[in-house]
Design a protein around this motif. Structure first.
Motif, PDB file in Angstrom:
ATOM      1  N   MET A   9      36.108   4.854  42.392  1.00 53.71           N
ATOM      2  CA  MET A   9      37.034   6.337  43.042  1.00 53.71           C
ATOM      3  C   MET A   9      37.414   4.437  44.416  1.00 53.71           C
ATOM      4  O   MET A   9      38.882   4.851  45.126  1.00 53.71           O
ATOM      5  N   ASN A  10      37.076   4.218  45.054  1.00 57.22           N
ATOM      6  CA  ASN A  10      36.848   4.222  45.887  1.00 57.22           C
ATOM      7  C   ASN A  10      37.412   2.301  45.857  1.00 57.22           C
ATOM      8  O   ASN A  10      38.078   1.144  46.282  1.00 57.22           O
ATOM      9  N   LEU A  11      36.767   1.685  44.794  1.00 58.04           N
ATOM     10  CA  LEU A  11      37.432   0.084  44.387  1.00 58.04           C
ATOM     11  C   LEU A  11      38.059  -0.281  43.540  1.00 58.04           C
ATOM     12  O   LEU A  11      39.076  -1.085  43.625  1.00 58.04           O
ATOM     13  N   LEU A  12      38.736   0.819  42.396  1.00 58.96           N
ATOM     14  CA  LEU A  12      39.760   0.663  41.921  1.00 58.96           C
ATOM     15  C   LEU A  12      41.211   0.172  42.364  1.00 58.96           C
ATOM     16  O   LEU A  12      41.813  -0.846  42.064  1.00 58.96           O
TER      17      LEU A  12
ATOM     18  N   PHE B 134      34.077  11.648  50.243  1.00 58.86           N
ATOM     19  CA  PHE B 134      33.181  10.313  49.410  1.00 58.86           C
ATOM     20  C   PHE B 134      34.319   8.294  49.918  1.00 58.86           C
ATOM     21  O   PHE B 134      33.680   7.970  49.539  1.00 58.86           O
ATOM     22  N   ASP B 135      35.604   9.318  50.834  1.00 63.78           N
ATOM     23  CA  ASP B 135      36.084   7.682  51.149  1.00 63.78           C
ATOM     24  C   ASP B 135      35.224   6.487  52.032  1.00 63.78           C
ATOM     25  O   ASP B 135      34.696   7.446  52.865  1.00 63.78           O
ATOM     26  N   TYR B 136      34.977   5.869  51.633  1.00 62.31           N
ATOM     27  CA  TYR B 136      33.770   4.840  52.091  1.00 62.31           C
ATOM     28  C   TYR B 136      34.689   4.269  53.779  1.00 62.31           C
ATOM     29  O   TYR B 136      34.135   4.453  54.208  1.00 62.31           O
ATOM     30  N   LYS B 137      36.281   4.305  53.441  1.00 60.57           N
ATOM     31  CA  LYS B 137      36.347   4.029  54.541  1.00 60.57           C
ATOM     32  C   LYS B 137      36.752   5.714  55.958  1.00 60.57           C
ATOM     33  O   LYS B 137      36.133   4.922  57.387  1.00 60.57           O
ATOM     34  N   THR B 138      36.363   5.721  55.292  1.00 57.42           N
ATOM     35  CA  THR B 138      36.785   7.154  56.449  1.00 57.42           C
ATOM     36  C   THR B 138      35.259   7.347  56.680  1.00 57.42           C
ATOM     37  O   THR B 138      34.978   7.831  57.633  1.00 57.42           O
ATOM     38  N   VAL B 139      33.980   7.367  55.665  1.00 59.01           N
ATOM     39  CA  VAL B 139      32.952   7.050  55.904  1.00 59.01           C
ATOM     40  C   VAL B 139      32.123   5.874  57.358  1.00 59.01           C
ATOM     41  O   VAL B 139      31.995   6.379  57.820  1.00 59.01           O
ATOM     42  N   ALA B 140      33.282   4.570  56.800  1.00 59.75           N
ATOM     43  CA  ALA B 140      32.600   3.748  57.826  1.00 59.75           C
ATOM     44  C   ALA B 140      32.822   4.333  59.587  1.00 59.75           C
ATOM     45  O   ALA B 140      33.151   3.790  60.133  1.00 59.75           O
ATOM     46  N   ASP B 141      34.843   4.373  59.218  1.00 58.78           N
ATOM     47  CA  ASP B 141      35.278   4.916  60.274  1.00 58.78           C
ATOM     48  C   ASP B 141      34.400   5.779  61.245  1.00 58.78           C
ATOM     49  O   ASP B 141      34.836   6.004  62.918  1.00 58.78           O
ATOM     50  N   ASN B 142      33.622   6.319  60.478  1.00 62.23           N
ATOM     51  CA  ASN B 142      33.115   7.904  61.408  1.00 62.23           C
ATOM     52  C   ASN B 142      31.666   7.917  61.344  1.00 62.23           C
ATOM     53  O   ASN B 142      30.716   8.488  61.853  1.00 62.23           O
ATOM     54  N   GLY B 143      31.482   6.769  61.508  1.00 61.14           N
ATOM     55  CA  GLY B 143      30.045   6.361  61.693  1.00 61.14           C
ATOM     56  C   GLY B 143      29.012   6.894  60.730  1.00 61.14           C
ATOM     57  O   GLY B 143      27.758   7.448  61.129  1.00 61.14           O
ATOM     58  N   SER B 144      29.220   7.336  59.862  1.00 59.36           N
ATOM     59  CA  SER B 144      28.318   7.975  58.575  1.00 59.36           C
ATOM     60  C   SER B 144      28.282   9.556  59.281  1.00 59.36           C
ATOM     61  O   SER B 144      27.138  10.127  58.705  1.00 59.36           O
TER      62      SER B 144
ATOM     63  N   LEU C 210      36.889  -4.942  51.365  1.00 63.00           N
ATOM     64  CA  LEU C 210      36.374  -3.846  50.432  1.00 63.00           C
ATOM     65  C   LEU C 210      37.084  -2.072  50.577  1.00 63.00           C
ATOM     66  O   LEU C 210      37.365  -1.011  49.822  1.00 63.00           O
ATOM     67  N   LEU C 211      36.873  -1.483  51.940  1.00 61.64           N
ATOM     68  CA  LEU C 211      37.158  -0.212  52.315  1.00 61.64           C
ATOM     69  C   LEU C 211      38.698  -0.420  52.499  1.00 61.64           C
ATOM     70  O   LEU C 211      39.739  -0.957  52.673  1.00 61.64           O
ATOM     71  N   GLY C 212      39.285   1.088  52.083  1.00 61.33           N
ATOM     72  CA  GLY C 212      40.443   1.396  52.291  1.00 61.33           C
ATOM     73  C   GLY C 212      41.086   1.237  50.861  1.00 61.33           C
ATOM     74  O   GLY C 212      42.941   1.086  51.487  1.00 61.33           O
ATOM     75  N   ARG C 213      40.897   1.330  49.741  1.00 62.19           N
ATOM     76  CA  ARG C 213      41.316   0.463  48.358  1.00 62.19           C
ATOM     77  C   ARG C 213      41.330   2.352  47.435  1.00 62.19           C
ATOM     78  O   ARG C 213      41.265   1.828  46.437  1.00 62.19           O
ATOM     79  N   SER C 214      40.515   3.434  48.517  1.00 61.80           N
ATOM     80  CA  SER C 214      40.413   4.199  47.376  1.00 61.80           C
ATOM     81  C   SER C 214      41.637   5.075  46.330  1.00 61.80           C
ATOM     82  O   SER C 214      42.841   4.717  47.188  1.00 61.80           O
ATOM     83  N   VAL C 215      41.135   5.996  45.293  1.00 64.47           N
ATOM     84  CA  VAL C 215      42.684   6.334  44.680  1.00 64.47           C
ATOM     85  C   VAL C 215      42.798   7.257  45.284  1.00 64.47           C
ATOM     86  O   VAL C 215      41.747   7.896  46.153  1.00 64.47           O
ATOM     87  N   PRO C 216      44.351   8.192  45.496  1.00 65.46           N
ATOM     88  CA  PRO C 216      44.759   9.207  46.183  1.00 65.46           C
ATOM     89  C   PRO C 216      43.982  10.247  45.743  1.00 65.46           C
ATOM     90  O   PRO C 216      43.549  11.413  47.241  1.00 65.46           O
ATOM     91  N   ASP C 217      43.368  10.550  44.778  1.00 71.42           N
ATOM     92  CA  ASP C 217      42.655  12.055  44.455  1.00 71.42           C
ATOM     93  C   ASP C 217      40.761  11.634  45.212  1.00 71.42           C
ATOM     94  O   ASP C 217      39.791  12.672  44.675  1.00 71.42           O
ATOM     95  N   CYS C 218      40.334  10.102  45.426  1.00 70.34           N
ATOM     96  CA  CYS C 218      38.963  10.772  45.666  1.00 70.34           C
ATOM     97  C   CYS C 218      39.204  11.593  47.031  1.00 70.34           C
ATOM     98  O   CYS C 218      39.396  12.039  48.135  1.00 70.34           O
TER      99      CYS C 218
END
Length: 365
Positions: free
Chosen positions: A85-88, A229-239, A217-225
């Motif tokens: 869901m994040n890397l496709l 669980f979106d890695y960019k969101t998790v990263a931007d918010n320091g987990s 590799l951040l910011g590549r998530s599919v629209p329905d992720c």
């Protein structure tokens, strides 16, 4: 109190000094008047714990500055869905190298989100080895190549670090499930686009998942992720986008500090080599037990073995438990026995197992 030698594959044994420190701090962490489980994840006390844990993990694994460390939930099984869901991105195909139960589960889960190409598989030989990279057949334009670099159930470990540049595909990111051997050996993080693992084998209690992902590799998530669980969101918010597994992070941090006191990953790897050589050396010299994995691909962490007379399995398990050696039964899909000898298992524990195995065999000769 009498502690057993715990050979569980996970949740697994933790270093005793870590458990003692956690017990001492259970009611009052560093004068805070409360334990870590009671703290706000956004309070200064817990933020200092999380920041130290991340910094120590980065130091131990020599994680480059262009990689983010994420503390997530759901375990490795959830990551099998979260990764595609994040890397496709806009791609439709992902490549998988299948070396045992966990990579098999991963590729099946990925089919819910994309087309899967099996780039290589060891199924034909019963998952007893890792296909050499020269045999990998990548698709034309995969989003990533998935590997499980240590198969916990089968006891197979990669004897090499994947380097797709050697087969002319260096632009494709490699994903690695490192759940059961993370921090047990040196690893070149730059060879991978993403590494992940559940904590409950070599880091801490169940509930925490570690993800190490390269910035590009951040910011590549599919629209329905899902947002959480979106890695960019998790990263931007320091987990801290949602409440993380705070106590799991705290225990992981204590384990990282313990590892540093041991001398770091290089020192613990030397100990792991000694433990594995002791156990495999005994197995190879025995006509009572056997290990069926290609010697070049044997795991240092998870050692499956079989009694040549399997009618004695129940007796072996009962007597080993009575001797203080527990969780030696092999996974139901494989059978036999399995000794997981993670970082927290000292050489003395492996020696105790070998001594018991030798005695058990002698009494039935």
């Amino acid at each position: 109190m009498s502690r057993v030698w715990n050979f569980s594959a996970g949740p697994a044994a933790l270093p005793e000094p870590v458990l003692r420190q956690a017990a001492e701090e259970m009611l009052d962490w560093h004068g805070a008047g409360m334990g870590v489980m009671e703290m706000s994840h956004r309070g200064k006390e817990f933020m200092s714990i999380a920041e130290a844990a991340e910094a120590d993990l980065r130091e131990l694994l020599a994680v480059p500055s262009n990689y983010r460390i994420l503390f997530m939930q759901g375990g490795a099984i959830a990551e099998n869905a979260i990764i595609p869901m994040n890397l496709l991105g806009e791609k439709r195909v992902a490549d998988y190298v299948v070396t045992g139960s966990w990579s098999q589960k991963a590729q099946k889960e990925a089919r819910r989100y994309c087309e899967v190409n099996i780039a290589a598989s060891a199924e034909a030989n019963g998952f007893r080895s890792v296909p050499p990279m020269a045999e990998w057949k990548l698709s034309a334009d995969p989003a990533y190549v998935f590997t499980c670099t240590n198969e916990t159930i089968g006891g197979v470990e990669y004897p090499f670090e994947p380097d797709l540049a050697t087969i002319g595909r260096g632009e494709v990111p490699v994903v690695a499930d490192v759940s059961s051997h993370i921090l047990s050996r040196k690893v070149d993080i730059s060879r991978y686009g993403l590494l992940f693992g559940g904590a409950q084998k070599n880091i801490g209690p169940a509930g925490l998942t570690i993800v190490i992902v390269r910035d590009d590799l951040l910011g590549r998530s599919v629209p329905d992720c899902p947002t959480a669980f979106d890695y960019k969101t998790v990263a931007d918010n320091g987990s801290m986008y949602n409440t993380p597994p705070t106590y799991g992070i705290y225990i992981a941090g204590l384990v990282f500090q313990w590892l540093k006191r041991q001398g770091g990953v290089a020192a613990i790897e030397a100990q792991n080599i000694a433990k594995a050589e002791l156990l495999y050396g005994y197995l190879d010299g025995s006509d009572f037990y056997e290990n069926r994995i290609d010697p070049a691909c044997r795991s240092r962490m998870n050692v499956p073995f079989f009694l040549k007379d399997e009618a004695l399995n129940d007796a072996f398990l009962a007597e080993s438990k009575a001797a203080g050696l527990v969780q030696l039964k092999g996974h139901k899909s494989v059978g036999g026995m399995r000794a997981s000898i993670y970082n927290a298992m000292p050489l003395a524990g492996v020696q105790a197992l070998v001594d018991f195995m030798r005695d058990f065999a002698a009494r039935r000769a």
